[in-house]
Scaffold this active site. Structure first.
Site, PDB file in Angstrom:
ATOM      1  N   ASN A 102      -4.814   9.955  -9.652  1.00 20.28           N
ATOM      2  CA  ASN A 102      -4.589   9.364  -8.275  1.00 20.28           C
ATOM      3  C   ASN A 102      -5.279   8.250  -8.157  1.00 20.28           C
ATOM      4  O   ASN A 102      -4.715   7.355  -7.324  1.00 20.28           O
ATOM      5  CB  ASN A 102      -5.094  10.415  -7.138  1.00 20.28           C
ATOM      6  CG  ASN A 102      -5.113   9.768  -5.945  1.00 20.28           C
ATOM      7  OD1 ASN A 102      -4.300   9.658  -5.204  1.00 20.28           O
ATOM      8  ND2 ASN A 102      -6.586   9.777  -5.363  1.00 20.28           N
ATOM      9  N   TYR A 167       1.247  -5.005  -8.770  1.00 18.40           N
ATOM     10  CA  TYR A 167       0.994  -3.391  -8.110  1.00 18.40           C
ATOM     11  C   TYR A 167       2.253  -2.660  -8.633  1.00 18.40           C
ATOM     12  O   TYR A 167       2.079  -1.433  -9.452  1.00 18.40           O
ATOM     13  CB  TYR A 167       0.798  -3.260  -6.827  1.00 18.40           C
ATOM     14  CG  TYR A 167       0.679  -1.822  -6.451  1.00 18.40           C
ATOM     15  CD1 TYR A 167      -0.564  -1.092  -6.721  1.00 18.40           C
ATOM     16  CD2 TYR A 167       1.706  -1.292  -5.574  1.00 18.40           C
ATOM     17  CE1 TYR A 167      -0.699   0.206  -6.428  1.00 18.40           C
ATOM     18  CE2 TYR A 167       1.543  -0.046  -5.070  1.00 18.40           C
ATOM     19  CZ  TYR A 167       0.594   0.747  -5.306  1.00 18.40           C
ATOM     20  OH  TYR A 167       0.349   1.926  -4.854  1.00 18.40           O
ATOM     21  N   SER A 170       2.178  -2.209 -12.391  1.00 16.62           N
ATOM     22  CA  SER A 170       1.396  -1.166 -12.763  1.00 16.62           C
ATOM     23  C   SER A 170       1.905   0.283 -12.866  1.00 16.62           C
ATOM     24  O   SER A 170       1.534   1.054 -13.377  1.00 16.62           O
ATOM     25  CB  SER A 170      -0.167  -1.341 -12.412  1.00 16.62           C
ATOM     26  OG  SER A 170      -0.036  -1.232 -10.948  1.00 16.62           O
ATOM     27  N   LYS A 171       2.298   0.602 -11.469  1.00 16.92           N
ATOM     28  CA  LYS A 171       2.950   1.844 -11.199  1.00 16.92           C
ATOM     29  C   LYS A 171       4.190   1.971 -11.895  1.00 16.92           C
ATOM     30  O   LYS A 171       4.464   3.302 -12.216  1.00 16.92           O
ATOM     31  CB  LYS A 171       3.123   1.893  -9.452  1.00 16.92           C
ATOM     32  CG  LYS A 171       1.741   1.655  -8.940  1.00 16.92           C
ATOM     33  CD  LYS A 171       0.800   2.974  -9.277  1.00 16.92           C
ATOM     34  CE  LYS A 171      -0.297   3.180  -8.456  1.00 16.92           C
ATOM     35  NZ  LYS A 171      -1.116   4.168  -8.537  1.00 16.92           N
ATOM     36  N   ILE A 200       1.992   6.349   3.465  1.00 15.80           N
ATOM     37  CA  ILE A 200       1.106   7.086   3.583  1.00 15.80           C
ATOM     38  C   ILE A 200      -0.238   6.504   4.377  1.00 15.80           C
ATOM     39  O   ILE A 200      -0.812   5.655   3.610  1.00 15.80           O
ATOM     40  CB  ILE A 200       0.536   8.141   2.531  1.00 15.80           C
ATOM     41  CG1 ILE A 200       1.725   8.724   1.743  1.00 15.80           C
ATOM     42  CG2 ILE A 200      -0.324   9.082   2.774  1.00 15.80           C
ATOM     43  CD1 ILE A 200       2.678   9.650   2.189  1.00 15.80           C
TER      44      ILE A 200
HETATM   45  P1  NAD Z   1      -7.578   5.139  -1.153  1.00 14.34           P
HETATM   46  O1  NAD Z   1      -8.055   3.595  -1.129  1.00 14.34           O
HETATM   47  O2  NAD Z   1      -7.735   5.530   0.355  1.00 14.34           O
HETATM   48  O3  NAD Z   1      -8.190   5.918  -1.980  1.00 14.34           O
HETATM   49  C1  NAD Z   1      -8.331   5.459  -3.537  1.00 14.34           C
HETATM   50  C2  NAD Z   1      -9.639   6.113  -4.044  1.00 14.34           C
HETATM   51  O4  NAD Z   1      -9.737   5.704  -5.354  1.00 14.34           O
HETATM   52  C3  NAD Z   1     -10.858   5.576  -3.354  1.00 14.34           C
HETATM   53  O5  NAD Z   1     -12.040   6.817  -3.206  1.00 14.34           O
HETATM   54  C4  NAD Z   1     -11.498   4.808  -4.388  1.00 14.34           C
HETATM   55  O6  NAD Z   1     -12.987   4.583  -4.341  1.00 14.34           O
HETATM   56  C5  NAD Z   1     -10.944   5.276  -5.658  1.00 14.34           C
HETATM   57  N1  NAD Z   1     -10.997   4.269  -6.847  1.00 14.34           N
HETATM   58  C6  NAD Z   1     -10.578   2.912  -6.730  1.00 14.34           C
HETATM   59  N2  NAD Z   1     -10.958   2.402  -7.996  1.00 14.34           N
HETATM   60  C7  NAD Z   1     -11.434   3.060  -8.588  1.00 14.34           C
HETATM   61  C8  NAD Z   1     -12.163   3.159 -10.073  1.00 14.34           C
HETATM   62  N3  NAD Z   1     -12.212   1.872 -10.514  1.00 14.34           N
HETATM   63  N4  NAD Z   1     -12.584   4.160 -10.395  1.00 14.34           N
HETATM   64  C9  NAD Z   1     -12.679   5.303  -9.827  1.00 14.34           C
HETATM   65  N5  NAD Z   1     -12.298   5.586  -8.500  1.00 14.34           N
HETATM   66  C10 NAD Z   1     -11.742   4.394  -7.894  1.00 14.34           C
HETATM   67  O7  NAD Z   1      -6.144   4.982  -1.616  1.00 14.34           O
HETATM   68  P2  NAD Z   1      -4.966   6.061  -1.396  1.00 14.34           P
HETATM   69  O8  NAD Z   1      -4.073   5.538  -0.330  1.00 14.34           O
HETATM   70  O9  NAD Z   1      -5.173   7.210  -1.122  1.00 14.34           O
HETATM   71  O10 NAD Z   1      -4.085   6.062  -2.505  1.00 14.34           O
HETATM   72  C11 NAD Z   1      -4.188   6.966  -3.666  1.00 14.34           C
HETATM   73  C12 NAD Z   1      -3.115   6.668  -4.785  1.00 14.34           C
HETATM   74  O11 NAD Z   1      -1.841   6.767  -4.090  1.00 14.34           O
HETATM   75  C13 NAD Z   1      -3.148   5.163  -5.232  1.00 14.34           C
HETATM   76  O12 NAD Z   1      -2.924   5.507  -6.719  1.00 14.34           O
HETATM   77  C14 NAD Z   1      -2.067   4.664  -4.708  1.00 14.34           C
HETATM   78  O13 NAD Z   1      -1.747   3.223  -5.480  1.00 14.34           O
HETATM   79  C15 NAD Z   1      -1.105   5.583  -4.413  1.00 14.34           C
HETATM   80  N6  NAD Z   1      -0.057   5.235  -3.302  1.00 14.34           N
HETATM   81  C16 NAD Z   1      -0.569   5.227  -2.236  1.00 14.34           C
HETATM   82  C17 NAD Z   1       0.267   4.892  -1.173  1.00 14.34           C
HETATM   83  C18 NAD Z   1      -0.284   5.269   0.429  1.00 14.34           C
HETATM   84  O14 NAD Z   1       0.778   4.802   0.995  1.00 14.34           O
HETATM   85  N7  NAD Z   1      -1.192   5.367   0.687  1.00 14.34           N
HETATM   86  C19 NAD Z   1       1.677   4.793  -1.605  1.00 14.34           C
HETATM   87  C20 NAD Z   1       1.923   4.475  -2.806  1.00 14.34           C
HETATM   88  C21 NAD Z   1       1.023   4.802  -3.956  1.00 14.34           C
END
Ligand code: NAD
Length: 270
Positions: A102, A167, A170-171, A200
């Protein structure tokens, strides 16, 4: 009718959804979506191996989980393959059967300003880490199988926000990798699927919203257009991703494999 007396030969729902006796690694679980997944998996009875760079966030999650089996906390910078390898070597008690990749970052940058260091970081955290984590798990469980859930993004399928091409790339890689692994390792007992979140509200997206509001009117506008276009007309909650992750991790989805599943309020359909 009691569960034992259904007489249809099907397992009861309570058994299908349970993660009792299973161990799950969840990366990026100190915040947002990863945190929500950890809470639901704990509720379903899984033992958790939580990975993040943010130990403070992991400790606060551990406190919130009191009552469940204590999770294992690991500080791992997933952009560093050597740290990933050390993490797997340090695991005691056999390799977990569930892996949720994640962790991810979504820094905005004008495409013309993207440089090598920036791109490497985005690719290392968002894509390479998923590859190395999955490789470690599959190697260690090659005779046992397991479940892998990878988190992609709507940006991989329908680029919407400005300054996120790196981004999205990457995804898109996460989706292609997951489908490739599904093809190659289904016969070995692995189920591999991708969740595609969109819109989200998490600490990560809140931080981005704050910083772009100061910087760039174009980005603010694409945020507003995003909301207007959303069929459900509201942002999603991390728990709404976590519930789908629970379905994919559990036997509720025993025939779901190689699937790319949007959880986006209908954004990709509109
Ligand atoms: P967030 O920033 O709230 O949480 C991400 C977590 O990943 C954090 O705890 C951070 O410390 C950890 N992290 C980042 N880099 C790291 C590293 N190098 N090593 C270990 N941990 C690391 O993000 P989120 O919004 O909860 O997103 C979670 C995932 O969902 C991500 O992959 C994001 O791309 C994907 N995503 C989120 C959304 C959204 O709307 N929030 C939409 C599409 C995709």
């Amino acid at each position: 009718m009691s569960e034992q007396n259904r007489g249809d030969g099907l397992s009861p729902l309570s058994e299908l959804i349970s993660l009792e006796d299973r161990r799950a690694i969840i990366t990026g679980s100190a915040s947002g979506i990863g945190r929500a997944i950890a809470l639901r998996f704990a509720e379903a009875g899984a033992s958790l191996v939580l990975v993040d760079v943010d130990m403070e966030g992991l400790r606060s999650l551990e406190t919130e989980m009191k009552g469940n089996t204590a999770p294992e906390l690991h500080r791992v910078d997933l952009s560093d393959k050597a740290e990933i390898d050390r993490f797997w070597e340090s695991l005691e008690g056999g390799p977990p059967e569930i892996l949720v990749n994640n962790a991810g970052i979504y820094p905005f940058k004008d495409f013309l300003e993207v440089d090598e260091e920036f791109l490497r970081r985005v690719m290392d955290v968002n894509l390479s880490s998923v590859l190395w984590m999955s490789q470690q798990m599959i190697r260690r469980r090659i005779d046992h199988g397991g479940v892998i859930i990878n988190i992609a993004s709507i940006e991989a399928l329908l680029p919407f926000m400005d300054h996120l091409s790196h981004y999205g790339a990457s995804k898109a890689g996460v989706i292609a990798l997951s489908r490739g692994l599904a093809r190659d390792y289904g016969k070995k007992g692995f189920r591999v699927n991708v969740l595609v979140p969109g819109g989200i509200v998490t600490p990560g997206t809140k931080g981005v919203a704050k910083s772009i509001a100061k910087l760039n009117l174009g980005l603010v506008m694409s945020g507003l257009e995003f909301r207007q276009r959303l069929p459900l007309r509201r942002a999603g909650k991390p728990d709404e991703i976590a519930l789908m992750a629970l379905v994919l991790a559990s036997d509720l989805s025993s025939y779901v494999h190689g699937a790319v599943i949007p959880v986006d309020g209908g954004f990709l359909s509109a």
